[in-house]
Design a protein around this motif. Structure first.
Motif, PDB file in Angstrom:
ATOM      1  N   CYS A 128      54.287  43.111  41.854  1.00 46.08           N
ATOM      2  CA  CYS A 128      53.389  42.128  41.228  1.00 46.08           C
ATOM      3  C   CYS A 128      52.132  42.044  42.072  1.00 46.08           C
ATOM      4  CB  CYS A 128      54.046  40.752  41.139  1.00 46.08           C
ATOM      5  SG  CYS A 128      52.880  39.443  40.670  1.00 46.08           S
ATOM      6  N   ASN A 129      50.998  42.354  41.453  1.00 45.13           N
ATOM      7  CA  ASN A 129      49.722  42.314  42.182  1.00 45.13           C
ATOM      8  C   ASN A 129      49.343  40.909  42.636  1.00 45.13           C
ATOM      9  OD1 ASN A 129      49.070  45.081  42.127  1.00 45.13           O
ATOM     10  ND2 ASN A 129      48.344  44.892  40.006  1.00 45.13           N
ATOM     11  N   LYS A 130      49.822  39.908  41.922  1.00 43.62           N
ATOM     12  CA  LYS A 130      49.492  38.535  42.308  1.00 43.62           C
ATOM     13  C   LYS A 130      50.290  38.119  43.539  1.00 43.62           C
ATOM     14  CE  LYS A 130      48.652  35.305  39.164  1.00 43.62           C
ATOM     15  NZ  LYS A 130      47.291  34.901  39.624  1.00 43.62           N
ATOM     16  N   ARG A 131      51.563  38.519  43.579  1.00 46.79           N
ATOM     17  CA  ARG A 131      52.404  38.151  44.709  1.00 46.79           C
ATOM     18  C   ARG A 131      52.218  39.097  45.882  1.00 46.79           C
ATOM     19  NH1 ARG A 131      56.868  39.238  42.516  1.00 46.79           N
ATOM     20  NH2 ARG A 131      57.292  41.025  43.814  1.00 46.79           N
ATOM     21  N   GLU A 132      52.047  40.380  45.564  1.00 42.30           N
ATOM     22  CA  GLU A 132      51.955  41.399  46.597  1.00 42.30           C
ATOM     23  C   GLU A 132      50.834  42.368  46.212  1.00 42.30           C
ATOM     24  OE1 GLU A 132      55.986  42.400  47.766  1.00 42.30           O
ATOM     25  OE2 GLU A 132      55.240  44.346  48.461  1.00 42.30           O
ATOM     26  N   PRO A 133      49.594  42.040  46.613  1.00 40.03           N
ATOM     27  CA  PRO A 133      48.427  42.805  46.145  1.00 40.03           C
ATOM     28  C   PRO A 133      48.611  44.314  46.333  1.00 40.03           C
ATOM     29  CG  PRO A 133      47.703  40.863  47.341  1.00 40.03           C
ATOM     30  CD  PRO A 133      49.202  40.912  47.484  1.00 40.03           C
ATOM     31  N   GLY A 134      48.292  45.055  45.273  1.00 40.18           N
ATOM     32  CA  GLY A 134      48.379  46.501  45.333  1.00 40.18           C
ATOM     33  C   GLY A 134      49.716  47.072  44.905  1.00 40.18           C
ATOM     34  N   SER A 135      50.709  46.203  44.638  1.00 30.71           N
ATOM     35  CA  SER A 135      52.050  46.715  44.313  1.00 30.71           C
ATOM     36  C   SER A 135      52.173  47.123  42.850  1.00 30.71           C
ATOM     37  CB  SER A 135      53.122  45.686  44.680  1.00 30.71           C
ATOM     38  OG  SER A 135      52.966  44.494  43.946  1.00 30.71           O
ATOM     39  N   GLY A 136      51.232  46.683  41.998  1.00 32.23           N
ATOM     40  CA  GLY A 136      51.280  47.065  40.589  1.00 32.23           C
ATOM     41  C   GLY A 136      51.593  45.896  39.679  1.00 32.23           C
ATOM     42  N   CYS A 137      51.436  46.156  38.361  1.00 33.53           N
ATOM     43  CA  CYS A 137      51.707  45.101  37.375  1.00 33.53           C
ATOM     44  C   CYS A 137      52.632  45.641  36.286  1.00 33.53           C
ATOM     45  CB  CYS A 137      50.419  44.600  36.727  1.00 33.53           C
ATOM     46  SG  CYS A 137      50.721  43.416  35.392  1.00 33.53           S
ATOM     47  N   PRO A 138      53.944  45.391  36.431  1.00 31.81           N
ATOM     48  CA  PRO A 138      54.874  45.870  35.401  1.00 31.81           C
ATOM     49  C   PRO A 138      54.719  45.130  34.080  1.00 31.81           C
ATOM     50  CG  PRO A 138      56.045  45.111  37.385  1.00 31.81           C
ATOM     51  CD  PRO A 138      54.624  44.658  37.505  1.00 31.81           C
ATOM     52  N   ALA A 139      54.094  43.948  34.111  1.00 32.63           N
ATOM     53  CA  ALA A 139      53.992  43.144  32.889  1.00 32.63           C
ATOM     54  C   ALA A 139      53.136  43.820  31.831  1.00 32.63           C
ATOM     55  CB  ALA A 139      53.419  41.765  33.212  1.00 32.63           C
ATOM     56  N   ARG A 140      52.140  44.571  32.279  1.00 31.49           N
ATOM     57  CA  ARG A 140      51.213  45.197  31.346  1.00 31.49           C
ATOM     58  C   ARG A 140      51.953  46.051  30.313  1.00 31.49           C
ATOM     59  NH1 ARG A 140      46.265  46.510  30.056  1.00 31.49           N
ATOM     60  NH2 ARG A 140      45.382  44.866  31.313  1.00 31.49           N
ATOM     61  N   ARG A 141      53.022  46.730  30.760  1.00 34.63           N
ATOM     62  CA  ARG A 141      53.799  47.541  29.822  1.00 34.63           C
ATOM     63  C   ARG A 141      55.186  46.961  29.578  1.00 34.63           C
ATOM     64  NH1 ARG A 141      53.240  53.715  31.557  1.00 34.63           N
ATOM     65  NH2 ARG A 141      54.159  53.986  29.496  1.00 34.63           N
ATOM     66  N   GLY A 142      55.506  45.863  30.261  1.00 27.67           N
ATOM     67  CA  GLY A 142      56.849  45.296  30.151  1.00 27.67           C
ATOM     68  C   GLY A 142      56.881  44.000  29.368  1.00 27.67           C
ATOM     69  N   GLU A 143      57.483  42.983  29.961  1.00 23.68           N
ATOM     70  CA  GLU A 143      57.660  41.699  29.273  1.00 23.68           C
ATOM     71  C   GLU A 143      56.361  40.896  29.366  1.00 23.68           C
ATOM     72  OE1 GLU A 143      58.383  38.932  27.157  1.00 23.68           O
ATOM     73  OE2 GLU A 143      60.056  40.363  27.251  1.00 23.68           O
TER      74      GLU A 143
END
Lengths: 327, 179
Positions: A128-143
């Protein structure tokens, strides 16, 4: 939960000094922060309890507005007779949020500063980019059924969860802040920020800054206002879409209006395009539909939340019609 | 995949606090991380308040702090000295049940009973809120005085879940006392 030391702030200056030193968090009602600490999302080494600071009152301002102390409990805000009479949409938004128990605990500042309920943000085993900057955003393609359709970025599609912040954005409320560098005031919208490439920052607050009050300027037609919330169950659920609107109508024409949307963006979304389209025009369903369409034409829905675009437009139109028909 | 944050190796921090629980002064040493729910159940042998979700979503842990209903699972005990705490054990006056307790029995407002202490404390707090004229999300005129009908009861009690589905009789019990 990570162990932490607990400090009860005696005054603003000492509270700010502790928090500005780093790895510390202010504790208000704790309804969101304590849960995030339990989930491992928030890991402060120091908690600074600010609930016994003298910010628990709602006072009149010289301009005829209301200065709402940061520590005022949500339930006391909604119960205040001045708020209920002058700004029904604000009282309605507060009682539309959470449950009776949580409203008794939650503070005004904490409500503004609550974090997104995006499932990936709250799950430390996921990127999660909000919690851990740079880690990615699974939400964009996920839930992402309940995530943003307006103003999101490649880095983050989270929504701001507050109901209360939606009418505050419509009202142009001003957030009063004390920090290591002194005091300042930030108007809404403008306090919360769009995610861009820094989604870890929900607001413009700098490290150590403390919200002390929220000022609601007077609005002559505020009594003709309404908050309408659409959610997946009848109560105790976050908004799928919500609308806060105040309308000044005379002789079938819109003289002035204030509109903000909730559940659609990383910020409480002030509907400036719709407001500009409506002001000076006819107070008719056709005009309302055109204005709502103009606002939502900016939307960039994700694969599974496109339903929010017509939903937000329809709820806005219905809310405006209700306001015209009221009284 | 990111790793779980290392939260296990800092030393726990303990603090002495004196709680006022059901009219009694109860000094207790707590970990700063401890919630009121855990203090009540694990240190003070008051097991009426229940742990359902531990995330503030089910209401089984509801108690009253200074007369207001709150979720004890989200309340840090260390914040509570000088505060007046009432749990379900403190509702009755000796052997005389609180009117809501009697009404829950009369209307058969529970099955397994797990949520009941939270329902009772929540209802006590909720009726006080109505008496004070607080609006709810179903109050038609938010500036006016609310009237406690069944819709108001359901909305105001939405922070308390009952997996047995005793809602119909819970509403009846509260209506009997509050109307």
């Amino acid at each position: 939960m990570r162990p932490f030391t607990y400090e009860r702030a005696a005054d603003v200056r000492s509270a700010v000094a502790v928090c500005a030193a780093g790895d510390a968090a202010y504790l208000g009602g704790g309804t969101n922060l304590v849960d995030l600490m339990r989930l491992g999302v928030a890991t402060p080494a120091v908690l600074v309890d600010v609930t016994r600071l003298p910010f628990d009152r709602i006072e009149e301002t010289e301009e005829g507005g209301l200065l709402i102390g940061a520590g005022v409990r949500n339930s006391d805000l909604a119960a205040d007779s001045r708020v209920r009479r002058r700004h029904p949409m604000l009282a309605q938004a507060v009682v539309a949020g959470a449950s009776g128990q949580i409203r008794n605990m939650a503070t005004v500042a904490g409500n503004l500063l609550q974090r997104t309920r995006c499932a990936y943000f709250q799950d430390v085993t996921k990127p999660c980019n909000k919690r851990e900057p740079g880690s990615g955003c699974p939400a964009r393609r996920g839930e992402h059924r309940n995530l943003a359709v307006l103003g999101h970025s490649d880095a983050c599609v989270a929504t701001h969860p507050s109901d209360m912040a939606v009418p505050l954005a419509a009202l142009g409320a001003v957030v009063h802040i004390e920090g290591p560098g002194g005091s300042r005031q930030v108007p809404m919208p403008g306090f919360h920020r769009l995610p861009g490439d820094r989604p870890e920052r929900d607001t413009v607050l700098e490290p150590g800054e403390l919200v002390t009050a929220v000022e609601v300027p007077p609005l002559a037609f505020g009594a003709r206002s309404r908050y309408r919330k659409v959610r997946d169950r009848a109560s105790f659920a976050f908004a799928v879409v919500s609308v806060a609107a105040a309308l000044d109508v005379a002789d079938g024409m819109v003289r002035d209006c204030r509109i903000a949307l909730g559940g659609v963006a990383h910020v409480p979304w002030r509907a400036e395009l719709a407001e500009a389209e409506l002001c000076g025009g006819p107070a008719t369903e056709a005009a309302f539909t055109r204005a709502a369409g103009l606002e939502m034409a900016q939307a960039r829905p994700l694969e599974r939340n496109a339903f929010k675009v017509p939903l937000a437009a329809n709820v806005l139109v219905r809310t405006l019609i209700d306001l015209v028909e009221a009284r | 995949m990111s790793e779980l944050k290392d939260t296990g190796f800092d030393d726990p921090v303990t603090v002495d606090v004196t709680l006022s629980v059901n009219g009694e002064s109860r000094p207790v040493t707590v970990d700063t991380r401890e919630t009121l729910l855990d203090t009540l159940r694990e240190h003070l042998a008051l097991t009426g308040a229940k742990k359902g979700c531990d995330h503030g979503q089910c209401g089984a842990c509801t108690v009253l702090v200074d007369g207001r209903r709150v979720k004890s699972c989200l309340t840090l005990t260390v914040t509570l000295d000088d505060r007046r705490i009432t749990t379900v054990e403190g509702l009755a006056a000796g052997d005389t049940l609180h009117p809501l307790q009697s009404a829950f029995i009369e209307t058969d407002a529970f099955q397994c009973g797990y949520c009941t202490p939270g329902q009772l404390c929540s209802a006590v707090g909720m009726l006080a809120e109505v008496a004070d004229g607080w609006p709810s999300a179903v109050t038609a005129d938010v500036a006016g005085r609310p009237v406690l009908d069944d819709d108001e009861i359901r909305e105001r009690m939405s922070g308390n879940l009952c997996r047995c589905g005793a809602y119909v009789n819970i509403v009846a019990a509260i209506r009997q006392v509050g109307a």
